[in-house]
Design a protein around this motif. Structure first.
Motif, PDB file in Angstrom:
ATOM      1  N   HIS A 112      -7.278  10.481  11.622  1.00 52.80           N
ATOM      2  CA  HIS A 112      -7.128   9.102  11.243  1.00 52.80           C
ATOM      3  C   HIS A 112      -6.067   8.609  12.132  1.00 52.80           C
ATOM      4  CE1 HIS A 112      -8.621  11.385   7.974  1.00 52.80           C
ATOM      5  NE2 HIS A 112      -9.344  10.433   7.817  1.00 52.80           N
ATOM      6  N   ASP A 130       0.585   9.189  -5.965  1.00 48.48           N
ATOM      7  CA  ASP A 130       0.238   7.838  -6.846  1.00 48.48           C
ATOM      8  C   ASP A 130       1.357   7.908  -7.778  1.00 48.48           C
ATOM      9  OD1 ASP A 130      -0.560   6.180  -8.617  1.00 48.48           O
ATOM     10  OD2 ASP A 130      -2.617   6.997  -8.811  1.00 48.48           O
ATOM     11  N   GLN A 187      -8.672  10.531  -0.956  1.00 53.02           N
ATOM     12  CA  GLN A 187      -8.914  10.020  -2.418  1.00 53.02           C
ATOM     13  C   GLN A 187     -10.553  10.264  -2.683  1.00 53.02           C
ATOM     14  OE1 GLN A 187      -6.957   6.360  -3.332  1.00 53.02           O
ATOM     15  NE2 GLN A 187      -5.966   7.536  -4.605  1.00 53.02           N
ATOM     16  N   GLU A 188     -11.261   9.913  -1.613  1.00 49.89           N
ATOM     17  CA  GLU A 188     -12.872   9.616  -1.754  1.00 49.89           C
ATOM     18  C   GLU A 188     -13.385  11.228  -1.947  1.00 49.89           C
ATOM     19  OE1 GLU A 188     -16.942   8.745   0.275  1.00 49.89           O
ATOM     20  OE2 GLU A 188     -14.865   7.929   1.317  1.00 49.89           O
ATOM     21  N   MET A 194      -5.496   8.418   3.353  1.00 53.02           N
ATOM     22  CA  MET A 194      -5.533   8.360   2.058  1.00 53.02           C
ATOM     23  C   MET A 194      -6.936   7.913   1.338  1.00 53.02           C
ATOM     24  SD  MET A 194      -2.729  10.166   1.391  1.00 53.02           S
ATOM     25  CE  MET A 194      -3.060  10.047  -0.248  1.00 53.02           C
ATOM     26  N   ASP A 195      -7.558   7.062   1.936  1.00 52.05           N
ATOM     27  CA  ASP A 195      -9.124   6.479   1.703  1.00 52.05           C
ATOM     28  C   ASP A 195      -9.746   7.550   1.649  1.00 52.05           C
ATOM     29  OD1 ASP A 195      -7.967   4.084   0.999  1.00 52.05           O
ATOM     30  OD2 ASP A 195      -8.952   3.049   2.858  1.00 52.05           O
ATOM     31  N   ASP A 196      -9.863   8.568   2.543  1.00 51.11           N
ATOM     32  CA  ASP A 196     -10.760   9.721   2.654  1.00 51.11           C
ATOM     33  C   ASP A 196     -10.321  10.742   1.938  1.00 51.11           C
ATOM     34  OD1 ASP A 196     -12.499   8.527   4.454  1.00 51.11           O
ATOM     35  OD2 ASP A 196     -11.669   9.739   6.333  1.00 51.11           O
ATOM     36  N   TRP A 245      -2.089   6.163   7.894  1.00 49.80           N
ATOM     37  CA  TRP A 245      -2.100   6.733   6.611  1.00 49.80           C
ATOM     38  C   TRP A 245      -3.082   5.899   5.497  1.00 49.80           C
ATOM     39  CZ3 TRP A 245       3.931   5.825   5.678  1.00 49.80           C
ATOM     40  CH2 TRP A 245       4.519   6.894   6.307  1.00 49.80           C
ATOM     41  N   LYS A 246      -3.251   4.663   5.742  1.00 50.44           N
ATOM     42  CA  LYS A 246      -4.394   4.277   4.680  1.00 50.44           C
ATOM     43  C   LYS A 246      -5.870   4.842   4.826  1.00 50.44           C
ATOM     44  CE  LYS A 246      -6.943  -0.167   3.396  1.00 50.44           C
ATOM     45  NZ  LYS A 246      -7.219   0.541   2.140  1.00 50.44           N
ATOM     46  N   GLU A 247      -6.312   4.807   6.249  1.00 50.90           N
ATOM     47  CA  GLU A 247      -7.608   5.901   6.526  1.00 50.90           C
ATOM     48  C   GLU A 247      -7.614   7.009   5.957  1.00 50.90           C
ATOM     49  OE1 GLU A 247      -8.388   5.320  10.535  1.00 50.90           O
ATOM     50  OE2 GLU A 247      -8.320   3.095  10.747  1.00 50.90           O
ATOM     51  N   GLU A 273       0.988  -1.250  -0.023  1.00 55.65           N
ATOM     52  CA  GLU A 273       0.170   0.067   0.046  1.00 55.65           C
ATOM     53  C   GLU A 273       0.912   1.213   0.157  1.00 55.65           C
ATOM     54  OE1 GLU A 273      -3.920   1.564   0.403  1.00 55.65           O
ATOM     55  OE2 GLU A 273      -3.425  -0.482   0.238  1.00 55.65           O
ATOM     56  N   LYS A 276       0.968   1.362  -4.237  1.00 58.88           N
ATOM     57  CA  LYS A 276       0.135   2.118  -4.561  1.00 58.88           C
ATOM     58  C   LYS A 276       0.178   3.479  -4.290  1.00 58.88           C
ATOM     59  CE  LYS A 276      -5.163   2.866  -3.387  1.00 58.88           C
ATOM     60  NZ  LYS A 276      -6.065   2.592  -2.671  1.00 58.88           N
TER      61      LYS A 276
END
Length: 428
Positions: A286, A356, A297-298, A293-295, A289-291, A166, A270
């Motif tokens: 958060h 990215d 990007q959304e 970056m998910d937000d 980092w995943k939480e 990720e 990713k």
């Protein structure tokens, strides 16, 4: 093309000039990619395979790092360092795996940021011949010569992989016999807690103790070390800007390593995180980092480049508490970041990036100078970078600093993990 920021009419005029120059430059170089100028029949792909991260060519003015197929532009991109005022022409020697031909094309040389140093990072762009399907390429300053004498580079990224991880953290240069052991271990463990599966380090020099730590993390699978002996080939300046002191290139050619790290991880990560080892991107809202970056990007689906702002946490100012004055750490050289929670009030400009990698064409340390998609400056309420380092100015009084304890959210896990590393590596 990099245009500095300014204000008012001067900025508008300068920006317009920059845009016109950029358009002309892109048009000019688009004319330089050509069809093969020479095709030689050979029995098999030969040449000596390049094994090192830096490979000098026989002209002693060109140094090749790696070759990558760029699917976005359908070209082979050879990351290089060149003597920008003297290297005017290079040639791409493709070994065509289908027919056993050596196809030679004129390269396009795209010089990156150089800050007036004689040597600069550069993209040597090679248009692949039709019906060739090359797996290897050589770069030469002439269309004539013996392929057996040329270093040959595998063209990476020919077959895009599914994402392996990720987040990959790129640490551009480790030099100066680096020995900040405690902060290094803390940083790696924080990256892991925040979601990084891979940390890539371009190493010029470090202490024996850091070498031992690197070997541990390499065997663990967290760290990948690439040797970066740039000082064996060029006269290195510790400065970013040219000082007319006879130095060849600035700051251990950091821009070359950052761009190589992006292309090396283009199809195996990713996201790529471009920070230094004394920097940590800390989410505010958060846990990782995943939480975050998910937000992000959304909220911003058209953005592939996220710029994070930095605060300086001066090592000169210490927060004294027995809670983090851990006895087993006192004999370890380096900074204990848990004891440095006072930050300056002003944001440190410019910031650092999570990108990215498939949206990046060329990067500098603090910004993408050529990319695909938009850039988003991440608000401080979402995340900021803790930059914990020594400052050259006098110690600031705590009344002039802000106490920032967000790092302490991770203190239990961080202390446990750091203790494990110290126990396994240093005490045993």
């Amino acid at each position: 093309m990099f245009c500095p920021k300014s204000k008012g009419i001067l900025y508008t005029s300068f920006t317009l000039v920059c845009m016109l120059v950029l358009i002309f430059t892109c048009y000019y170089w688009s004319q330089q990619l050509s069809h093969p100028i020479s095709v030689k029949r050979i029995s098999s792909c030969r040449g000596r395979s390049a094994q090192d991260t830096i490979t000098p060519l026989s002209d002693n003015k060109t140094f090749i790092i790696s070759a990558y197929l760029d699917h976005r532009e359908n070209i082979t991109r050879v990351l290089s360092i060149i003597q920008r005022l003297k290297v005017k022409q290079l040639y791409c020697w493709f070994c065509c795996s289908l027919y056993g031909n050596m196809s030679i094309t004129v390269a396009r040389i795209n010089v990156g940021c150089h800050q007036k140093f004689p040597y600069s990072v550069a993209d040597v762009l090679c248009l692949e011949p039709s019906n060739c399907d090359p797996k290897y390429v050589s770069i030469h300053w002439s269309p004539e010569g013996d392929i057996d004498q040329l270093p040959t580079f595998k063209i990476r990224n020919r077959e895009p992989n599914t994402f392996f991880v990720e987040f990959t953290v790129c640490i551009s240069t480790m030099f100066g016999n680096y020995n900040n052991v405690l902060q290094f271990i803390q940083a790696i463990e924080m990256y892991k807690l925040l979601g990084a599966q891979k940390v890539m380090i371009y190493k010029t020099s470090c202490s024996q103790l850091i070498e031992k730590v690197l070997q541990y993390y390499t065997s663990e699978g967290t760290v990948e070390v690439l040797l970066w002996p740039i000082n064996e080939y060029l006269n290195i300046s510790p400065n970013w800007h040219y000082m007319n002191d006879g130095k060849d290139i600035g700051y251990f050619a950091q821009l070359a390593t950052l761009n190589d790290c992006i292309y090396r991880n283009m199809y195996r990560s990713k996201f790529v995180v471009l920070i230094d080892i004394d920097e940590i991107i800390l989410p505010q809202k958060h846990q990782n980092w995943k939480e975050m970056m998910d937000d992000l990007q959304e909220e911003h689906p058209d953005v592939g480049i996220f710029l994070f702002q930095r605060f300086l946490f001066p090592v000169n100012t210490l927060y004294r508490t027995d809670a983090f004055n851990i006895s087993s750490w006192t004999s370890i050289p380096g900074v204990n970041i848990l004891q440095h929670i006072y930050r300056e009030s002003l944001v440190q400009a410019p910031g650092k990036l999570i990108v990215d990698p498939r949206k990046v064409i060329h990067t500098t340390v603090h910004r993408i100078i050529k990319g695909l998609g938009k850039t988003k400056r991440v608000p401080l309420k979402t995340a900021f970078i803790q930059h914990c380092r020594t400052v050259n100015y006098p110690k600031l009084h705590k009344d002039h600093l802000i106490k920032e304890r967000i790092l302490w959210r991770y203190n239990s896990s961080l202390i446990r993990n750091v203790n494990k590393i110290i126990q396994n590596i240093i005490i045993n």
